[in-house]
Design a protein around this motif. Structure first.
Motif, short mmCIF file in Angstrom:
data_model
loop_
_atom_site.label_atom_id
_atom_site.label_comp_id
_atom_site.label_asym_id
_atom_site.label_seq_id
_atom_site.Cartn_x
_atom_site.Cartn_y
_atom_site.Cartn_z
N GLU A 6 17.07 -3.84 -8.71
CA GLU A 6 17.74 -4.57 -8.53
C GLU A 6 18.19 -5.26 -7.17
O GLU A 6 18.21 -4.31 -6.46
N GLY A 38 11.24 -0.77 -3.14
CA GLY A 38 12.27 -1.78 -3.18
C GLY A 38 13.63 -1.22 -3.38
O GLY A 38 13.87 0.04 -2.96
N PRO A 39 14.62 -2.24 -3.71
CA PRO A 39 15.97 -1.82 -3.64
C PRO A 39 16.03 -0.97 -4.88
O PRO A 39 15.32 -0.63 -5.63
N ALA A 40 17.41 -0.09 -4.88
CA ALA A 40 17.44 0.91 -6.13
C ALA A 40 17.40 0.22 -7.32
O ALA A 40 17.92 -0.98 -7.58
N PHE A 41 16.66 0.89 -8.34
CA PHE A 41 16.77 0.35 -9.91
C PHE A 41 15.97 -1.02 -9.87
O PHE A 41 16.20 -1.76 -10.83
N ILE A 72 0.79 -1.11 0.20
CA ILE A 72 0.07 0.18 -0.06
C ILE A 72 0.76 1.26 0.16
O ILE A 72 0.33 2.40 0.10
N LEU A 73 2.17 1.00 -0.27
CA LEU A 73 2.97 2.41 -0.21
C LEU A 73 3.14 2.99 1.02
O LEU A 73 3.43 4.36 0.95
N LYS A 95 4.33 4.53 -8.59
CA LYS A 95 5.32 4.51 -7.65
C LYS A 95 5.60 2.90 -6.97
O LYS A 95 4.64 2.21 -6.91
N GLU A 147 15.93 6.88 -6.85
CA GLU A 147 14.53 7.78 -6.68
C GLU A 147 14.42 9.14 -7.42
O GLU A 147 13.33 9.28 -8.01
N THR A 206 14.20 8.43 -11.14
CA THR A 206 12.90 7.98 -11.73
C THR A 206 11.56 8.84 -11.35
O THR A 206 10.59 8.44 -11.99
N GLU A 238 19.76 2.05 4.24
CA GLU A 238 19.16 2.64 3.16
C GLU A 238 19.13 1.76 2.04
O GLU A 238 19.60 2.15 0.67
N ALA A 239 18.99 0.48 2.08
CA ALA A 239 19.02 -0.54 0.86
C ALA A 239 17.42 -0.47 0.05
O ALA A 239 17.43 -0.88 -1.01
N LEU A 240 16.53 0.19 0.85
CA LEU A 240 15.13 0.41 0.30
C LEU A 240 14.96 1.86 0.13
O LEU A 240 15.35 2.70 0.61
N GLY A 241 14.11 1.97 -1.12
CA GLY A 241 13.53 3.48 -1.53
C GLY A 241 12.36 3.13 -2.26
O GLY A 241 11.88 2.10 -2.59
N PHE A 242 11.77 4.46 -2.80
CA PHE A 242 10.93 4.66 -3.60
C PHE A 242 11.34 4.62 -4.92
O PHE A 242 12.58 5.08 -5.15
N ARG A 243 10.72 4.06 -6.04
CA ARG A 243 11.14 4.35 -7.37
C ARG A 243 9.72 5.06 -8.05
O ARG A 243 8.72 4.60 -7.76
N MET A 244 10.07 5.92 -9.12
CA MET A 244 8.75 6.47 -9.77
C MET A 244 8.00 7.18 -9.01
O MET A 244 8.26 7.54 -7.85
#
Lengths: 240, 158, 623
Positions: free
Chosen positions: A165, A160-163, A130-131, A157, B59, B62, A146-152
């Motif tokens: 990967e 998960g991990p960067a890019f 649910i973000l 959105k 982040e 993207t 900081e192995a996890l973050g948001f993308r897009m």
């Protein structure tokens, strides 16, 4: 700072100035639902479930605010279960349920707010996420890697991990797995291996009882952060 | 096509912004200006030299629409879809570009010549509908002119 | 040269004025984005050559200016001191046009008839700049210099009185500057309309080791371009406004730093501002010890990354910090905890551009213009289906009718006026029945729209209100940062409902869901983007409910826009059989021989609309 008086659902309470309304309400036994809140990490007001109706004058103009970040002050009046509050929570829950019908505990909570048949349909492509971002904040603020973050952004959105990967900095501690409120994050263990976020971690055995209890990387991380010697880190919780 | 990344160049960009992570976005803009997209080796270099988590690079790269992780075409066609352009037929213009180029929005032609994109207002509303190809602004475009615009750029020296 | 005093400034000013007074004529070529796209730069170099060839250099000054606002008439050339207004100069042939202009106007002293503006209704040709209806009803404060001065030349700005406000302000106490702005009742031009003076006062009062002064130039509202025009055409006025703000806000030993956040899509604005900053530093108007007053302030430009949400102040600050533009709850104001958690003042470009005039002419002068709650003027970008499109600056409270019909010259192609959209994705539509509405902050909000940054998009009978709402919902869905649930998920569900309605698959429950989503998003979203996202939907439902019902019940788009619900056909009465549509149709759906009415085969037609665009006789109909 200093003591102030505020009213919650018509009853008067005293609290510290600028203390967050959610904390006061919880302390005084009020039920306010939350999905993105955890006392151990910072607050971001993503889920909007903890909304309450705030006003500063009897009968005056009111405002819907998120109690997790709203600072209390003298004379504040809060309603935790007004019609508008229930409307926002109901729509938020119906929207979340449409996104992640399988998310843990969501259907039950939604039912409490009168969400019956979901009018928005049911998605299948978001897993149970649910973000709420609790995993991201825990990894950053509690674990410190900081192995996890948001993308897009927006509907695209993802967490998960960067890019997207497998992360080279993840220590496999599983904190994100434990803190995830909906059961989205998958962590499996088999023998001396733990799998999470696309990576496989070697587990260490407890030097006393012989059970696999923590990933090697995690112990090394604790060693590097706290200076506790590796041999002292070789015991599992039960044997320590 | 993936670009060959000159890490010295990336280092110069980093140096020009004082290696301050607050300038991550302008650094990425400079790199993108160089390669037309953000090549992964350059992003990894940013992470390393700025000593920031890779998640933060991911982040930012993207989130913002100007950044692309995929190589773009030589000519980037931006069909303005601002309100004024929308009312004066921008959807028909975008359709025509898709039809003539045989690609979707955000796609790149196989020969690497054109990338088609839309933009939420170029601020040239009085010339609606507007199309921008690299730095050239084309005003009052109509769907029948689309073919001519494509041909004009395709005919330029490679 | 460093300017250290009023006397220094006066000397630069009189020198610049003397230089232009020595010239018989000044030829001003517009170098705004619109005119440049029509080749005004080539026109200017052609003029330069011709002027040299005729040895007129000593008598004629040629300069490039910023935007005049009437962009669709570009390239625009103005001849001073005669106030001759030339438009569409050399759209096809720059050399020929330059030759004609130099020979006829500069040598013979006559006007070139074909360059003159002709009224679309009366066909009357007009020479005088200020008598053209597009300009006659305007009152220019923020745009006072755009189109008149060369934005690349600080002396030109000083010659029109530039930086005099700064000299005056620095001689005042900072508190007195704030009082003056408070008295003027200037409200933020970026959309919210918050009183500028009060914001400054809060930022001044807040304690912190540093104060940040930000200019929001991330003009993201589609259909609005006044900030671009000001940054391109008069960059020094923005800088002057910012230095005045910094001086008023800075307190004690806490230094002030400035940032201008400019949209990535505005390269010319970045270029002109960069040059202006360099010149201001050289002249001692930025940097250490400004005007020898002991006050230090400097600033720099940041380019946006392409995210509409960064126009929201807290998201913009995150972006300046090098992070993603996710807004934050504003229960603690940016005036206390903004950029890097320090006291921060953020104003919009147009707000800063008004400041020097307020300081020079006084708060009472400014407050004498406008309405009770909204003082001064507002720049609107008048676009869409009006005859005269461009930027206009008008006194607050002007009736909408005067903007659309007097300045805008009415609706194009004699179509019927239907509505005006203001406020961009946060605003709403105003129907034709409210055409006499006085335009100010409060009136627009009262009718369910808002001022926003000043986009004013005129729509006619061929515009579908359901499609307009759908357009904004799609726009916002793409631009939502995704942080909070109501905005992220709500917009997606709204868009899906519109997908259904506009393709004839809607049902009456959809209206109920839309209205419920609107309420929840308005109450429950984190930032302004989500809280106002319902406005385009709610206002179209309120004023054009029957149009929604036509889509849902009758599966018809009355305005002829929604592709799935319409068919293209040719009106046999007006079709001349010119074959233009036949030639351009990409699917071969149009049949017909020369000089006989053509027909469209609905089975083959892909509804691309090319025939509609190319037809010169308005014979292609959408039904």
């Amino acid at each position: 700072m200093g003591k102030i008086k505020l009213k919650i659902d018509g009853r008067e309470f005293s609290a510290e100035k600028d203390e967050y309304v959610l904390d006061i309400a919880k302390r005084e036994g009020f039920e306010i639902p939350t999905y993105c809140h955890n006392d151990q990490v910072s607050r971001e007001a993503r889920c909007r479930l903890c909304v309450v109706e705030a006003r500063w004058q009897e009968g005056g103009h009111s405002r819907i605010v998120t109690s997790c970040l709203y600072p209390a002050d003298e004379g504040l009046m809060v309603e935790t279960n007004s019609e508008q509050v229930r409307l926002v929570r109901r729509v938020v829950l119906e929207l979340l349920l449409a996104r992640t019908p399988e998310a843990k505990g969501l259907a039950e909570l939604a039912a409490e707010y009168g969400v019956g048949k979901n009018r928005f349909g049911a998605d299948t492509d978001f897993g149970k996420c649910i973000l709420c971002g609790l995993c991201v904040r825990t990894c950053r603020e509690v674990v410190g890697v900081e192995a996890l973050g948001f993308r897009m952004r927006g509907v695209l959105k993802q967490v998960g991990p960067a890019f997207a990967e497998p992360s080279s900095v993840c220590i496999g501690c599983g904190a994100c797995y434990f803190v995830c409120p909906t059961g989205h994050i998958i962590m499996t263990e088999k023998g001396d291996e733990r799998k999470i976020w696309g990576r496989t971690f070697k587990m260490e055995k407890c030097s006393k009882c012989g059970r696999y209890f923590a990933p090697k990387y995690q112990l090394e991380w604790i060693n590097s952060q706290t200076g506790v010697a590796m041999d002292r880190l070789s015991l599992c919780q039960d044997c320590k | 096509m993936q670009a060959k990344v000159n890490l010295k160049l990336v280092d110069e960009v980093i140096k020009s912004w004082g290696a301050d992570p607050a300038f991550l976005i302008p650094m990425m803009q400079d790199i993108q200006a160089q390669y037309n997209y953000l090549p992964r080796p350059a992003l990894n270099r940013l992470q390393e030299k700025l000593n920031i988590p890779l998640t933060r690079v991911s982040e930012v790269a993207t989130f913002y629409k100007t950044f692309s992780l995929k190589p773009k075409g030589k000519y980037i066609i931006q069909v303005c879809t601002g309100t004024a352009c929308h009312l004066r037929g921008a959807p028909r213009i975008a359709d025509s570009f898709m039809r003539e180029l045989g690609i979707e929005v955000n796609g790149t032609t196989k020969n690497g010549l054109f990338t088609l994109s839309t933009v939420n207002c170029l601020g040239a509303c009085a010339l609606a509908p507007v199309v921008k190809v690299n730095e050239d602004v084309h005003g009052q475009v109509s769907s029948d002119k689309v073919k001519k615009i494509i041909e004009a750029y395709a005919a330029r020296k490679k | 040269m460093k300017i250290n005093s009023l006397a220094d400034l006066e000397s630069v000013k009189s020198k610049a004025l003397a230089a232009s007074a020595a010239m018989e004529k000044t030829v001003i070529v517009c170098g705004g984005t619109g005119c440049l796209s029509y080749g005004s730069a080539e026109l200017a170099s052609a003029l330069e050559r011709k002027i040299k060839d005729r040895k007129l250099n000593a008598k004629v000054m040629l300069k490039m200016s910023g935007c005049h606002g009437f962009c669709e008439r570009g390239p625009i050339v103005v001849i001073e001191p005669d106030k001759i207004y030339y438009q569409r100069v050399g759209r096809r042939d720059k050399e020929k046009a330059a030759e004609e202009l130099v020979e006829t106007t500069l040598v013979q002293g006559k006007v070139v008839e074909s360059f003159l503006y002709s009224d679309p209704v009366t066909k009357e040709r007009m020479i005088d700049y200020y008598k053209i209806p597009f300009y006659a009803k305007q009152k220019r404060i923020a745009l006072r210099n755009s189109g008149h001065i060369n934005p690349a030349d600080i002396d030109d700005y000083i010659a029109t009185g530039g930086y005099a406000a700064l000299v005056k302000a620095l001689a005042m106490k900072p508190e007195a500057v704030i009082e003056e702005i408070k008295k003027s009742n200037l409200r933020g031009r970026g959309g919210g309309g918050y009183p500028t003076g009060r914001k400054w006062e809060s930022t001044r009062k807040a304690e912190g080791p540093v104060k940040y002064i930000i200019c929001n130039g991330d003009e993201g509202d589609p259909g609005a371009f006044m900030d671009r025009s000001i940054m391109e055409g008069d960059p020094h006025t923005v800088l002057e406004g910012m230095v005045i703000a910094a001086y008023a806000i800075a307190k004690g030993k806490a230094p002030a730093h400035g940032f201008i956040y400019v949209r990535h899509e505005y390269p010319l604005a970045v270029k002109n501002l960069t040059k202006a900053i360099e010149q201001a530093r050289e002249h001692g108007l930025l940097g250490k010890n400004i005007l020898n007053s002991g006050f230090d302030f400097d600033l720099r430009i940041n380019r946006g990354g392409g995210a509409f949400v960064c126009g929201e102040s807290s998201a913009l600050m995150r972006s300046l910090e090098g992070r993603v533009g996710e807004p934050r709850a504003k229960y603690v104001h940016a005036t206390e905890k903004g950029l890097w958690d320090q006291p921060t003042n953020l104003n919009n470009v147009e707000t800063y551009a008004c400041l020097p005039e307020i300081i020079v002419k006084g708060a009472d002068w400014f407050a004498s213009i406008g309405t009770k709650g909204s003082k001064g003027t507002k720049v609107f970008s008048l676009v869409g289906k009006v005859n005269n499109t461009g930027l206009v600056e008008v006194p607050m409270g002007i009736p909408l009718r005067e903007i659309v019909f007097d300045i805008g010259g009415g609706i194009r192609k004699g179509k019927k006026f239907k509505a005006v959209q203001t406020g961009g994705p946060s605003g709403g539509v105003i129907p034709d029945s409210m055409i006499d509405l006085p335009v100010d902050f409060d009136e627009l909000t009262r009718v369910g729209s808002m001022m926003g940054s000043g986009g004013l998009i005129v729509m006619d009978e061929e515009d579908c209100m359901v499609d307009v709402a759908y357009y904004f919902v799609k726009f916002l869905e793409e631009e939502s940062c995704g942080k909070c649930v109501p905005c992220r998920e709500g917009l997606r569900r709204m868009r899906q409902i519109f997908d259904r309605i506009t393709t004839g698959n809607g049902n009456p429950d959809d209206m109920v869901m839309l209205e419920e989503l609107c309420t929840a998003m308005k109450l429950g979203s984190l930032c302004g983007l989500g809280q106002t996202a319902a406005n385009p939907v709610m206002s179209t439902i309120n004023y054009f409910r029957s149009e929604y019902e036509a889509h849902i019940k009758d599966k018809k788009c009355p305005a002829g826009v929604c592709k799935a619900l319409i068919a293209y056909m040719i009106d046999p009465e007006s079709c001349t059989g010119c074959q233009l549509c036949v030639k351009n149709c990409p699917s071969g759906a149009i049949k017909g021989v020369k000089k006989k009415p053509h027909t469209i085969d609905k089975e083959i037609c892909i509804k691309c609309g090319v025939c509609y665009d190319v037809c010169k006789f308005d014979s292609v109909k959408r039904k």
